[in-house]
Write an enzyme that holds these catalytic residues in place. Structure first.
Site, PDB file in Angstrom:
ATOM      1  N   ASP A 167      -3.621   8.450  -3.140  1.00 46.66           N
ATOM      2  CA  ASP A 167      -2.776   9.403  -0.959  1.00 46.66           C
ATOM      3  C   ASP A 167      -3.884   9.692  -0.651  1.00 46.66           C
ATOM      4  O   ASP A 167      -5.030   8.829  -0.693  1.00 46.66           O
ATOM      5  CB  ASP A 167      -2.316  10.119  -1.804  1.00 46.66           C
ATOM      6  CG  ASP A 167      -2.209  10.514  -2.623  1.00 46.66           C
ATOM      7  OD1 ASP A 167      -0.338   9.713  -3.673  1.00 46.66           O
ATOM      8  OD2 ASP A 167      -2.253  10.854  -4.129  1.00 46.66           O
TER       9      ASP A 167
ATOM     10  N   GLU B  77      -0.710   5.033  -0.070  1.00 50.60           N
ATOM     11  CA  GLU B  77      -0.058   5.630  -0.215  1.00 50.60           C
ATOM     12  C   GLU B  77      -0.431   6.724   0.436  1.00 50.60           C
ATOM     13  O   GLU B  77      -1.088   7.545   0.858  1.00 50.60           O
ATOM     14  CB  GLU B  77       0.272   6.698  -1.612  1.00 50.60           C
ATOM     15  CG  GLU B  77       2.015   7.089  -1.162  1.00 50.60           C
ATOM     16  CD  GLU B  77       2.315   8.085  -2.055  1.00 50.60           C
ATOM     17  OE1 GLU B  77       1.640   9.049  -2.901  1.00 50.60           O
ATOM     18  OE2 GLU B  77       2.965   9.059  -1.228  1.00 50.60           O
TER      19      GLU B  77
ATOM     20  N   GLU C 219      -3.501   3.528  -7.876  1.00 48.96           N
ATOM     21  CA  GLU C 219      -2.683   4.293  -6.386  1.00 48.96           C
ATOM     22  C   GLU C 219      -3.591   5.031  -5.819  1.00 48.96           C
ATOM     23  O   GLU C 219      -4.180   5.907  -6.610  1.00 48.96           O
ATOM     24  CB  GLU C 219      -1.579   4.488  -7.084  1.00 48.96           C
ATOM     25  CG  GLU C 219      -0.500   4.959  -6.356  1.00 48.96           C
ATOM     26  CD  GLU C 219      -0.567   6.044  -6.091  1.00 48.96           C
ATOM     27  OE1 GLU C 219       0.256   7.149  -4.762  1.00 48.96           O
ATOM     28  OE2 GLU C 219      -1.354   7.376  -6.897  1.00 48.96           O
TER      29      GLU C 219
ATOM     30  N   ASP D  73      -0.544   8.047 -15.373  1.00 50.26           N
ATOM     31  CA  ASP D  73      -1.620   8.898 -15.697  1.00 50.26           C
ATOM     32  C   ASP D  73      -2.613   8.316 -16.268  1.00 50.26           C
ATOM     33  O   ASP D  73      -3.449   9.209 -16.320  1.00 50.26           O
ATOM     34  CB  ASP D  73      -0.997  10.395 -15.552  1.00 50.26           C
ATOM     35  CG  ASP D  73       0.077  11.176 -14.682  1.00 50.26           C
ATOM     36  OD1 ASP D  73      -0.286  10.163 -13.227  1.00 50.26           O
ATOM     37  OD2 ASP D  73       0.906  11.960 -14.663  1.00 50.26           O
TER      38      ASP D  73
ATOM     39  N   LYS E 203       0.563   9.413   3.259  1.00 55.70           N
ATOM     40  CA  LYS E 203       1.047  11.344   2.967  1.00 55.70           C
ATOM     41  C   LYS E 203       0.692  11.388   4.864  1.00 55.70           C
ATOM     42  O   LYS E 203       1.855  12.424   4.612  1.00 55.70           O
ATOM     43  CB  LYS E 203       0.023  11.989   2.681  1.00 55.70           C
ATOM     44  CG  LYS E 203       0.212  11.494   0.988  1.00 55.70           C
ATOM     45  CD  LYS E 203       1.573  11.675   0.853  1.00 55.70           C
ATOM     46  CE  LYS E 203       1.122  12.038  -1.585  1.00 55.70           C
ATOM     47  NZ  LYS E 203       2.756  11.992  -2.182  1.00 55.70           N
TER      48      LYS E 203
ATOM     49  N   HIS F 201      -1.955   5.699 -11.606  1.00 56.99           N
ATOM     50  CA  HIS F 201      -2.455   7.044 -10.736  1.00 56.99           C
ATOM     51  C   HIS F 201      -2.655   7.878 -10.129  1.00 56.99           C
ATOM     52  O   HIS F 201      -3.438   8.599 -11.423  1.00 56.99           O
ATOM     53  CB  HIS F 201      -0.916   7.986 -11.170  1.00 56.99           C
ATOM     54  CG  HIS F 201       0.494   8.500 -10.344  1.00 56.99           C
ATOM     55  ND1 HIS F 201       0.267  10.130 -10.570  1.00 56.99           N
ATOM     56  CD2 HIS F 201       0.347   8.429  -8.915  1.00 56.99           C
ATOM     57  CE1 HIS F 201       0.823  10.291  -9.011  1.00 56.99           C
ATOM     58  NE2 HIS F 201       1.019   9.726  -8.081  1.00 56.99           N
ATOM     59  N   ARG F 202      -2.998   7.932  -8.649  1.00 58.43           N
ATOM     60  CA  ARG F 202      -4.775   8.455  -8.546  1.00 58.43           C
ATOM     61  C   ARG F 202      -6.144   8.839  -9.587  1.00 58.43           C
ATOM     62  O   ARG F 202      -6.386   9.175  -9.593  1.00 58.43           O
ATOM     63  CB  ARG F 202      -4.208   9.998  -8.468  1.00 58.43           C
ATOM     64  CG  ARG F 202      -2.747  10.436  -7.656  1.00 58.43           C
ATOM     65  CD  ARG F 202      -2.228  12.352  -8.012  1.00 58.43           C
ATOM     66  NE  ARG F 202      -0.794  11.957  -7.533  1.00 58.43           N
ATOM     67  CZ  ARG F 202      -0.449  13.079  -7.824  1.00 58.43           C
ATOM     68  NH1 ARG F 202      -1.014  14.337  -7.826  1.00 58.43           N
ATOM     69  NH2 ARG F 202       0.738  13.408  -7.640  1.00 58.43           N
TER      70      ARG F 202
ATOM     71  N   HIS G 220      -4.074  13.943  -2.750  1.00 61.43           N
ATOM     72  CA  HIS G 220      -2.417  14.016  -2.683  1.00 61.43           C
ATOM     73  C   HIS G 220      -2.316  15.072  -1.823  1.00 61.43           C
ATOM     74  O   HIS G 220      -1.099  14.166  -1.238  1.00 61.43           O
ATOM     75  CB  HIS G 220      -1.947  14.277  -3.933  1.00 61.43           C
ATOM     76  CG  HIS G 220      -0.875  13.987  -4.354  1.00 61.43           C
ATOM     77  ND1 HIS G 220      -0.108  15.494  -4.309  1.00 61.43           N
ATOM     78  CD2 HIS G 220       0.448  13.156  -4.252  1.00 61.43           C
ATOM     79  CE1 HIS G 220       1.196  15.473  -4.557  1.00 61.43           C
ATOM     80  NE2 HIS G 220       0.965  13.899  -4.926  1.00 61.43           N
TER      81      HIS G 220
HETATM   82  O1  G3P Z   1       2.911   6.144  -5.429  1.00 59.89           O
HETATM   83  C1  G3P Z   1       3.811   7.040  -6.262  1.00 59.89           C
HETATM   84  C2  G3P Z   1       3.647   8.328  -6.676  1.00 59.89           C
HETATM   85  O2  G3P Z   1       2.196   8.723  -6.571  1.00 59.89           O
HETATM   86  C3  G3P Z   1       4.670   9.046  -5.638  1.00 59.89           C
HETATM   87  O3  G3P Z   1       4.884  10.248  -5.787  1.00 59.89           O
HETATM   88  O4  G3P Z   1       3.807  12.529  -4.905  1.00 59.89           O
HETATM   89  O5  G3P Z   1       2.810  11.428  -6.738  1.00 59.89           O
HETATM   90  O6  G3P Z   1       2.284  10.717  -4.955  1.00 59.89           O
HETATM   91  P1  G3P Z   1       2.999  11.618  -5.375  1.00 59.89           P
HETATM   92 MG    MG Z   2       1.221   9.192  -4.354  1.00 57.51          MG
END
Ligand code: G3P
Ligand code: MG
Length: 247
Positions: free
Chosen positions: A40, A112, A38, A232, A114, A11-12, A53
């Site tokens: 953003d 993702e 993943e 994470d 945004k 995640h990120r 993000h």
């Molecule tokens: O893509 C999953 C998750 O990242 C979505 O929420 O706010 O962490 O981008 P957020």
């Molecule tokens: Mg995300």
């Protein structure tokens, strides 16, 4: 369903242990066992796709301002690592393009989106994925499902994923109702039931719950045969996967 362990999706990058959405974070995630990343995506005033993000620099850099109001050249002067730890000083907000260049092609990328209000986003994103041969090994996701439907209609080669944080009455029925070929569901992990996971997998939908940081939840989702787990802490998930046996 066959007993296949879910994809480890950082995640990120590995935001639990590194400054989110930086090249350092992506490299560490991969080193720790992530098989997918993943990230953003936002858009600068001059139309560049940048990996961040928030819509502003305020939280994760030493500068201020909205990304959509700034040109890429200015955004690139911001330090995106020092806020997390001194050892990460000098990290920049990456261009999506450099991330696509740097991440090995066998690593799946979940982009993702945004910024869905700027009409330049879709075209530019698909262009980049095509240029770097990533169409087949990437998923475009967003909370903006109307944008996603438009994207899939305009670019049928794109693999699209529904991101959401609501426990729908019937998750796969919702996906089917959109009238496009949905590749994946990205539910908040605590808002999808075992039966909805099962139905989605049976209908050929990939399921990528986010953001799963507790071992007990990771184990449950491995047993439920989700397609991938967004975390994470890719190192923790890697460890859990190694000690998980199907019952
Ligand atoms: O893509 C999953 C998750 O990242 C979505 O929420 O706010 O962490 O981008 P957020
Ligand atoms: Mg995300």
């Amino acid at each position: 369903l066959e007993n296949i362990k879910p994809l480890n999706i950082g995640h990120r990058g590995a935001m639990g242990v590194a400054p989110e959405n930086t090249l350092a974070s992506f490299a560490i995630a991969i080193k720790q066992g992530a098989q997918a990343i993943e990230l953003d995506v936002q858009m600068s005033n001059d139309g560049e796709l940048l990996v961040c993000h928030d819509d502003s620099l305020n939280r994760t850099t030493d500068r201020h301002g909205y990304i959509r109001d700034l040109n890429a050249r200015d955004i690139r002067t911001a330090d995106a690592g020092a806020w997390f730890a001194d050892s990460f000083a000098g990290e920049k907000i990456p261009f999506l393009e450099e991330v696509l260049q740097l991440i090995p092609t066998e690593i799946m990328v979940n982009i993702e989106v945004k910024e869905t209000k700027d009409s330049r986003m879709m075209q530019r994103l698909v262009e980049l994925l095509n240029d770097y041969g990533r169409m087949q090994h990437s998923v475009i996701s967003t909370f903006d499902h109307k944008w996603l439907v438009k994207c899939k209609r305009q670019f049928p080669d794109a693999q699209v994923g529904l991101l959401y944080a609501v426990d729908l009455m019937d998750h796969s029925a919702y996906a089917a109702s959109l009238g496009i070929d949905v590749y994946s569901l990205h539910p908040r992990f605590d808002m999808i039931s075992d039966i909805d996971i099962h139905n989605a997998r049976k209908r050929g939908l990939a399921v990528f719950p986010y953001t799963v940081n507790e071992e007990v939840e990771m184990r449950r989702l491995v047993q439920q045969q989700v397609t991938g787990i967004i975390t994470d802490y890719p190192a923790v998930l890697d460890e859990v996967k190694g000690t998980c046996y199907f019952v």
